[in-house]
Write a protein that holds these residues in place. Structure first.
Motif, PDB file in Angstrom:
ATOM      1  N   LEU A  81       0.830  -1.206   0.000  1.00 49.76           N
ATOM      2  CA  LEU A  81       0.000   0.000   0.000  1.00 49.76           C
ATOM      3  C   LEU A  81       0.866   1.258   0.000  1.00 49.76           C
ATOM      4  O   LEU A  81       1.936   1.291   0.620  1.00 49.76           O
ATOM      5  CB  LEU A  81      -0.898   0.017   1.241  1.00 49.76           C
ATOM      6  N   HIS A  82       0.364   2.288  -0.662  1.00 51.15           N
ATOM      7  CA  HIS A  82       1.031   3.591  -0.649  1.00 51.15           C
ATOM      8  C   HIS A  82       0.162   4.601   0.079  1.00 51.15           C
ATOM      9  O   HIS A  82      -1.023   4.750  -0.235  1.00 51.15           O
ATOM     10  CB  HIS A  82       1.274   4.089  -2.073  1.00 51.15           C
ATOM     11  N   ALA A  83       0.765   5.299   1.029  1.00 51.63           N
ATOM     12  CA  ALA A  83       0.068   6.389   1.711  1.00 51.63           C
ATOM     13  C   ALA A  83       0.783   7.696   1.335  1.00 51.63           C
ATOM     14  O   ALA A  83       1.147   7.872   0.175  1.00 51.63           O
ATOM     15  CB  ALA A  83       0.041   6.131   3.215  1.00 51.63           C
ATOM     16  N   ALA A  84       0.990   8.600   2.290  1.00 57.66           N
ATOM     17  CA  ALA A  84       1.618   9.886   1.986  1.00 57.66           C
ATOM     18  C   ALA A  84       3.134   9.726   1.965  1.00 57.66           C
ATOM     19  O   ALA A  84       3.761   9.580   3.024  1.00 57.66           O
ATOM     20  CB  ALA A  84       1.195  10.919   3.025  1.00 57.66           C
ATOM     21  N   GLU A  85       3.715   9.739   0.790  1.00 54.13           N
ATOM     22  CA  GLU A  85       5.151   9.522   0.634  1.00 54.13           C
ATOM     23  C   GLU A  85       5.607   9.967  -0.748  1.00 54.13           C
ATOM     24  O   GLU A  85       4.805  10.459  -1.545  1.00 54.13           O
ATOM     25  CB  GLU A  85       5.499   8.045   0.872  1.00 54.13           C
ATOM     26  N   CYS A  86       6.884   9.752  -1.049  1.00 50.07           N
ATOM     27  CA  CYS A  86       7.455  10.182  -2.326  1.00 50.07           C
ATOM     28  C   CYS A  86       7.719   9.003  -3.258  1.00 50.07           C
ATOM     29  O   CYS A  86       8.265   9.188  -4.343  1.00 50.07           O
ATOM     30  CB  CYS A  86       8.752  10.942  -2.084  1.00 50.07           C
ATOM     31  N   ALA A  97       3.314   7.818   5.386  1.00 44.56           N
ATOM     32  CA  ALA A  97       2.579   8.157   6.607  1.00 44.56           C
ATOM     33  C   ALA A  97       1.085   8.250   6.299  1.00 44.56           C
ATOM     34  O   ALA A  97       0.666   8.276   5.143  1.00 44.56           O
ATOM     35  CB  ALA A  97       3.083   9.475   7.172  1.00 44.56           C
ATOM     36  N   VAL A  98       0.282   8.298   7.361  1.00 44.57           N
ATOM     37  CA  VAL A  98      -1.171   8.298   7.203  1.00 44.57           C
ATOM     38  C   VAL A  98      -1.740   9.635   7.685  1.00 44.57           C
ATOM     39  O   VAL A  98      -1.714   9.923   8.879  1.00 44.57           O
ATOM     40  CB  VAL A  98      -1.804   7.151   8.014  1.00 44.57           C
ATOM     41  N   PRO A  99      -2.257  10.470   6.765  1.00 46.66           N
ATOM     42  CA  PRO A  99      -2.905  11.726   7.193  1.00 46.66           C
ATOM     43  C   PRO A  99      -4.189  11.409   7.973  1.00 46.66           C
ATOM     44  O   PRO A  99      -4.988  10.571   7.546  1.00 46.66           O
ATOM     45  CB  PRO A  99      -3.234  12.428   5.867  1.00 46.66           C
ATOM     46  N   THR A 100      -4.369  12.082   9.090  1.00 51.86           N
ATOM     47  CA  THR A 100      -5.550  11.785   9.916  1.00 51.86           C
ATOM     48  C   THR A 100      -6.505  12.966  10.071  1.00 51.86           C
ATOM     49  O   THR A 100      -7.611  12.787  10.577  1.00 51.86           O
ATOM     50  CB  THR A 100      -5.117  11.322  11.324  1.00 51.86           C
ATOM     51  N   ILE A 101      -6.067  14.157   9.634  1.00 50.14           N
ATOM     52  CA  ILE A 101      -6.936  15.324   9.809  1.00 50.14           C
ATOM     53  C   ILE A 101      -8.225  15.150   8.990  1.00 50.14           C
ATOM     54  O   ILE A 101      -8.206  14.541   7.910  1.00 50.14           O
ATOM     55  CB  ILE A 101      -6.183  16.616   9.381  1.00 50.14           C
ATOM     56  N   GLU A 102      -9.318  15.630   9.536  1.00 48.10           N
ATOM     57  CA  GLU A 102     -10.632  15.521   8.888  1.00 48.10           C
ATOM     58  C   GLU A 102     -10.917  14.077   8.457  1.00 48.10           C
ATOM     59  O   GLU A 102     -11.291  13.800   7.313  1.00 48.10           O
ATOM     60  CB  GLU A 102     -10.717  16.475   7.682  1.00 48.10           C
ATOM     61  N   ASP A 103     -10.725  13.171   9.382  1.00 47.13           N
ATOM     62  CA  ASP A 103     -10.967  11.737   9.139  1.00 47.13           C
ATOM     63  C   ASP A 103     -10.185  11.207   7.942  1.00 47.13           C
ATOM     64  O   ASP A 103     -10.640  10.317   7.223  1.00 47.13           O
ATOM     65  CB  ASP A 103     -12.468  11.478   8.934  1.00 47.13           C
ATOM     66  N   GLY A 104      -9.006  11.774   7.733  1.00 49.24           N
ATOM     67  CA  GLY A 104      -8.125  11.278   6.680  1.00 49.24           C
ATOM     68  C   GLY A 104      -8.420  11.830   5.302  1.00 49.24           C
ATOM     69  O   GLY A 104      -7.873  11.330   4.304  1.00 49.24           O
ATOM     70  N   ALA A 105      -9.242  12.856   5.212  1.00 51.80           N
ATOM     71  CA  ALA A 105      -9.696  13.359   3.909  1.00 51.80           C
ATOM     72  C   ALA A 105      -8.570  13.984   3.070  1.00 51.80           C
ATOM     73  O   ALA A 105      -8.741  14.173   1.866  1.00 51.80           O
ATOM     74  CB  ALA A 105     -10.814  14.382   4.102  1.00 51.80           C
ATOM     75  N   GLY A 164     -10.633   7.347  -4.260  1.00 49.18           N
ATOM     76  CA  GLY A 164     -11.777   7.904  -3.548  1.00 49.18           C
ATOM     77  C   GLY A 164     -11.898   7.471  -2.106  1.00 49.18           C
ATOM     78  O   GLY A 164     -12.807   7.916  -1.395  1.00 49.18           O
ATOM     79  N   LYS A 165     -10.989   6.602  -1.662  1.00 45.37           N
ATOM     80  CA  LYS A 165     -11.036   6.121  -0.274  1.00 45.37           C
ATOM     81  C   LYS A 165      -9.837   6.692   0.481  1.00 45.37           C
ATOM     82  O   LYS A 165      -8.715   6.718  -0.058  1.00 45.37           O
ATOM     83  CB  LYS A 165     -11.009   4.595  -0.250  1.00 45.37           C
ATOM     84  N   SER A 166     -10.051   7.153   1.713  1.00 45.18           N
ATOM     85  CA  SER A 166      -8.941   7.752   2.443  1.00 45.18           C
ATOM     86  C   SER A 166      -7.888   6.697   2.786  1.00 45.18           C
ATOM     87  O   SER A 166      -8.206   5.510   3.000  1.00 45.18           O
ATOM     88  CB  SER A 166      -9.446   8.427   3.723  1.00 45.18           C
ATOM     89  N   MET A 167      -6.625   7.160   2.839  1.00 48.35           N
ATOM     90  CA  MET A 167      -5.534   6.262   3.228  1.00 48.35           C
ATOM     91  C   MET A 167      -5.776   5.702   4.615  1.00 48.35           C
ATOM     92  O   MET A 167      -5.440   4.553   4.911  1.00 48.35           O
ATOM     93  CB  MET A 167      -4.210   7.026   3.167  1.00 48.35           C
ATOM     94  N   LEU A 168      -6.374   6.528   5.478  1.00 45.36           N
ATOM     95  CA  LEU A 168      -6.680   6.082   6.836  1.00 45.36           C
ATOM     96  C   LEU A 168      -7.656   4.904   6.810  1.00 45.36           C
ATOM     97  O   LEU A 168      -7.446   3.895   7.502  1.00 45.36           O
ATOM     98  CB  LEU A 168      -7.268   7.244   7.641  1.00 45.36           C
ATOM     99  N   ASP A 169      -8.698   5.015   6.006  1.00 42.99           N
ATOM    100  CA  ASP A 169      -9.671   3.915   5.910  1.00 42.99           C
ATOM    101  C   ASP A 169      -9.046   2.669   5.277  1.00 42.99           C
ATOM    102  O   ASP A 169      -9.382   1.541   5.647  1.00 42.99           O
ATOM    103  CB  ASP A 169     -10.893   4.355   5.099  1.00 42.99           C
ATOM    104  N   SER A 188       2.350   7.583  11.949  1.00 37.97           N
ATOM    105  CA  SER A 188       2.776   6.260  11.494  1.00 37.97           C
ATOM    106  C   SER A 188       1.571   5.337  11.369  1.00 37.97           C
ATOM    107  O   SER A 188       0.483   5.625  11.877  1.00 37.97           O
ATOM    108  CB  SER A 188       3.769   5.668  12.491  1.00 37.97           C
ATOM    109  N   VAL A 189       1.789   4.199  10.719  1.00 35.63           N
ATOM    110  CA  VAL A 189       0.717   3.200  10.602  1.00 35.63           C
ATOM    111  C   VAL A 189       0.297   2.719  11.980  1.00 35.63           C
ATOM    112  O   VAL A 189      -0.895   2.575  12.275  1.00 35.63           O
ATOM    113  CB  VAL A 189       1.186   2.017   9.735  1.00 35.63           C
ATOM    114  N   SER A 190       1.264   2.488  12.839  1.00 37.61           N
ATOM    115  CA  SER A 190       0.950   2.007  14.181  1.00 37.61           C
ATOM    116  C   SER A 190       0.070   2.993  14.944  1.00 37.61           C
ATOM    117  O   SER A 190      -0.940   2.612  15.545  1.00 37.61           O
ATOM    118  CB  SER A 190       2.255   1.754  14.962  1.00 37.61           C
TER     119      SER A 190
END
Length: 315
Positions: free
Chosen positions: A62-67, A127-135, A141-146, A182-184
Motif C-alpha cells: 500500500l502507498h500512503a503519503a510519501e514520495c 505516513a497516514v494523514p488523519t486530519i478531517e478523518d483522513g480526507a 476515492g477512499k482515504s488512506m486512513l480507511d 505512522s501506521v501504528s
C-alpha cells in the motif's frame, strides 16, 4: 528498468533465467541476503527455498503519503536485479505504483489478495494523514486512513517500509498540517515491523520477508525495528571511526581533512545517535552517504526531521 511480476507462481527460477537472472546470480543474491541477516553462506539455500516455495503468502503493498522513494530504491537497485527477484519470487499481488491493472481491476486484485487462503503480508510505504478523518489523502476515492484500517488488521504481518510509515517521516514534521502519523499510531498502537530509512535499503526489506518466511517475525527493538538490521549504530561501523577516536575532524566539506576522509561529526554527522546497517550494507552495492562525503542525518530514527535538524550543525 528491468522487472517482471510472477505473482508467486511456480517456476520462478526458470522465469528469472528467461529475464536474464541466472541461477548463479540468484544464489549470489541469496548469499548476500543471508549475510545481511547475519547468517553464513550455508543459509543461502534456505533463502532460495523460502523465495521460491509453492505456498507463499500474498504481499499487498500500500502507498500512503510519501514520495515513492522506497519503491524506487527497490526497483532501481543494480545487478543482480533485486527488482526482478523480488517481484517474481514473492507473490506481490497488489502494488499501486507498478501494477498493470487499474480501476476496478486493481480493486479486484486487492480483494483477491486479502482473501487468499494462504493469508497475506501487508507492506505500507508512507505516513497516514488523519486530519478531517483522513480526507487529505485518498486513493481511488477512499482515504488512506480507511484503507489501512481495512487491510492491516487482517494481515499475517505488517511491514512499514521507510521512515514515513514507520514513524511519520517528513509528513509528520512540525507543523504537520495533515496530522500525519505512522501506521501504528493510526491504528491505535498496532504492532508493525518497522524498516525506517529514507529510503530503506532493499536488502533489509528482502531480509525481513525471508526471515518471516523461514523463522517468523524477527526480534524487534523498542522502536519496532528488526535488531538484526538496526542493532548497531552507524557510528560504531563507520569507516571514519578511526579519525573520530584520534580527534581528527573535517572543519568544512571543502577542506583537505574532508578529502582525507576525516570524521564528519563537527559538520553535523548524526551517526552516533543513529541505528542502521548502512556502513555494512551499502546502497546499490556501491556506496552510502558518509563514505560519499555527506554526514549521516539520522533518517532511520523517529522524528529525525525535528529532533536532528539542522543537519549540518554538531549535535
Amino acid at each position: 528498468m528491468k522487472f517482471s511480476v510472477g505473482l508467486g507462481k511456480d517456476g520462478a527460477e526458470k522465469r528469472l533465467e528467461q529475464n536474464g537472472v541466472s541461477r548463479r546470480d540468484f544464489m549470489k543474491f541469496c548469499a548476500t541476503t543471508a549475510a545481511v541477516m547475519g547468517m553464513g553462506p550455508a543459509f543461502a539455500p534456505t533463502v532460495a527455498e523460502a523465495l521460491t516455495q509453492k505456498r507463499r503468502p500474498s504481499v499487498v503493498y500500500l502507498h500512503a503519503a510519501e514520495c515513492t522513494g522506497c519503491s524506487e530504491a527497490v526497483l532501481r537497485t543494480v545487478s543482480p536485479y533485486i527488482d526482478a527477484l523480488i517481484l517474481d519470487t514473492i507473490s506481490l499481488d497488489y502494488h499501486e505504483t507498478i501494477m498493470a491493472a487499474a480501476g476496478h481491476k486493481a480493486e479486484e486484485a486487492l480483494h483477491e489478495a486479502v482473501h487468499s487462503p494462504e493469508g497475506y503480508i501487508c507492506v505500507v510505504e508512507g505516513a497516514v494523514p488523519t486530519i478531517e478523518d483522513g480526507a487529505w489523502g485518498k486513493v481511488a476515492g477512499k482515504s488512506m486512513l480507511d484503507i489501512v484500517k481495512e487491510i492491516v488488521p487482517g494481515a499475517k504481518a505488517t511491514i512499514c517500509i521507510g521512515t514515513c510509515s514507520s514513524y511519520g517521516g517528513v509528513q509528520a514534521a512540525a507543523p504537520n498540517p495533515s496530522k500525519a502519523v505512522s501506521v501504528s499510531k493510526a491504528l491505535g498502537g498496532v504492532t508493525t515491523v518497522n524498516l525506517p530509512g529514507c529510503p530503506t535499503n532493499p536488502f533489509n526489506f528482502v531480509g525481513t520477508v525471508v526471515h518471516y518466511l523461514t523463522k517468523g517475525v524477527p526480534e524487534l527493538d523498542s522502536d519496532g525495528r528488526p535488531s538484526l538490521f538496526y542493532g548497531e549504530s552507524v557510528h560504531d561501523n563507520c569507516p571514519r571511526l578511526v579519525h573520530f577516536e584520534a580527534d581528527e575532524f573535517a572543519p568544512s566539506f571543502a577542506s583537505e581533512e574532508a578529502k582525507k576522509g576525516y570524521c564528519l561529526y563537527e559538520l553535523g554527522c548524526k551517526g552516533p545517535d543513529t541505528y542502521n546497517n548502512c556502513p555494512k550494507v551499502k546502497f546499490n552495492q556501491t556506496n552510502w552517504p558518509v563514505e560519499a562525503g555527506h554526514p549521516c542525518i539520522g533518517c532511520s530514527e523517529p522524528d529525525f526531521w525535528d529532533e536532528m535538524s539542522p543537519f549540518y550543525e554538531q549535535s
